[in-house]
Structure formats: structure tokens, C-alpha cells
Design a protein around this motif. Structure first.
Motif, short mmCIF file in Angstrom:
data_model
loop_
_atom_site.label_atom_id
_atom_site.label_comp_id
_atom_site.label_asym_id
_atom_site.label_seq_id
_atom_site.Cartn_x
_atom_site.Cartn_y
_atom_site.Cartn_z
N GLU A 297 0.84 -1.20 0.00
CA GLU A 297 0.00 0.00 0.00
C GLU A 297 0.87 1.25 0.00
O GLU A 297 0.60 2.21 -0.73
N ARG A 298 1.94 1.26 0.79
CA ARG A 298 2.84 2.42 0.86
C ARG A 298 3.51 2.69 -0.48
O ARG A 298 3.53 3.81 -0.96
N ILE A 299 4.05 1.64 -1.09
CA ILE A 299 4.77 1.87 -2.35
C ILE A 299 3.81 2.24 -3.47
O ILE A 299 4.15 3.03 -4.34
N GLN A 300 2.59 1.70 -3.43
CA GLN A 300 1.61 2.03 -4.47
C GLN A 300 1.09 3.46 -4.29
O GLN A 300 1.06 4.22 -5.25
N SER A 301 0.70 3.82 -3.08
CA SER A 301 0.12 5.15 -2.87
C SER A 301 1.15 6.26 -3.03
O SER A 301 0.82 7.36 -3.47
#
Length: 177
Positions: free
Chosen positions: A106-110
Motif C-alpha cells: 500500500e505504501r509503495i503504491q500510494s
């Protein structure tokens, strides 16, 4: 900053490509899984991938390395695998994605940490086992398929880097950057 992932099945020549890029002076962030395996094996755990916390150890080291790499003064970085690879590994090992893994994805995508184009190194037609890589060629092909499907699942475009002499593979990647 542009962060490019270089990935592929075990034994595809990825580490050789990463080393060649590093020798040419490019910013490299090394693979976490191999380091985790080596560390665990030094501690006497010969098969760390069988531990439930294995995936989380990889994710934590990958995240730490990525955050530290923000301090590297380079406009381009090459990453030897990513948390998407770790997700594929979890699927291959038939373990559900942990909360730590899902939060990191989620962190790398957002935050759009990595470029959408991923350099997917084609297999060499064989896989030589090592202390950290205890996988047959047939098993590596299964893992390769899971790997590619996982990147597509998360919205990445896999750019196939064909089997060529090492420096030709490196030049294909650099031309695409």
C-alpha cells in the motif's frame, strides 16, 4: 527520482546485471531476501523460508533499504527486486500475505515509489542452485509465471529483457531508462 525494479526468476542473471550496473557507477539497492537467507543460515537456520516471519523480515529490510536510498544523490536507482517480488514469493510459498507485506505494498503504491515499468529478466534456460537458491529450473519457471502475474496484478508493466550477453542486457535496460 526514478526508481526502477529489476526482477525475474531465480537464476536468470539478474544479480550479474545489477553488479554490472553498479560497476558502471549506477545507484543500486541490493536484494533483501538473499541477505536474510544468508544471515539466517549463519545462525544455523538452514531453511529460513519455512519460518512464518520470513516474508516480514524481507519486507522490513526492503523498506529500510528503500528509505535509506532516498539519501543517495542520484536521479536514477535500480532495485534488485521489490515488495511485489516478496508478494509473489509468498504466493509461491503458499503463505498468505501478512499485514506487514500488505501495508508495504500500500505504501509503495500510494506513494508511487517505483516506476511503473519493471525490467523482467528472461530466464537463461537453467537454474544453478546455491546456498540461498535451492530451486530447480522447473520450479523456477512456476515462480517466474507467478512473478509476472503478480506485477501485472498490481498494475506494473513488465518489460522483457531477453537472453543476451550480459553487457547487451545492461545496455537494453539503460536504453529504456
Amino acid at each position: 527520482m526514478k526508481r526502477y525494479i529489476i526482477t525475474g526468476t531465480p537464476g536468470c542473471g539478474k544479480t550479474s546485471i545489477i553488479s554490472a550496473l553498479e560497476k558502471q557507477g549506477h545507484a543500486i539497492i541490493h536484494e533483501a531476501a538473499t541477505d536474510i537467507i544468508a544471515h539466517e543460515q549463519k545462525l544455523g537456520n538452514e531453511r529460513p523460508w519455512e519460518q512464518s516471519i520470513f516474508i516480514d523480515k524481507i519486507i522490513n529490510l526492503q523498506k529500510q533499504r528503500q528509505i535509506l536510498a532516498d539519501n543517495i544523490s542520484s536521479s536514477i536507482q535500480f532495485y534488485d527486486r521489490s515488495s511485489i517480488c516478496t508478494y509473489a514469493l509468498a504466493k509461491y510459498l503458499n503463505v498468505g500475505p501478512s499485514e506487514v507485506l500488505l501495508k508495504e505494498i500500500e505504501r509503495i503504491q500510494s506513494n508511487k515509489i517505483y516506476e511503473n515499468k519493471v525490467f523482467f529478466i528472461e530466464n537463461l534456460g537453467f537454474c544453478t542452485p546455491t546456498e540461498a537458491r535451492k530451486i530447480s529450473f522447473e520450479e523456477s519457471l512456476i515462480f517466474e509465471k507467478i512473478h509476472a502475474e503478480t506485477y501485472v496484478q498490481f498494475g506494473y508493466e513488465c518489460i522483457q529483457i531477453p537472453v543476451l550477453p550480459l553487457l547487451n542486457r545492461v545496455n537494453v535496460i539503460l536504453d529504456l531508462v
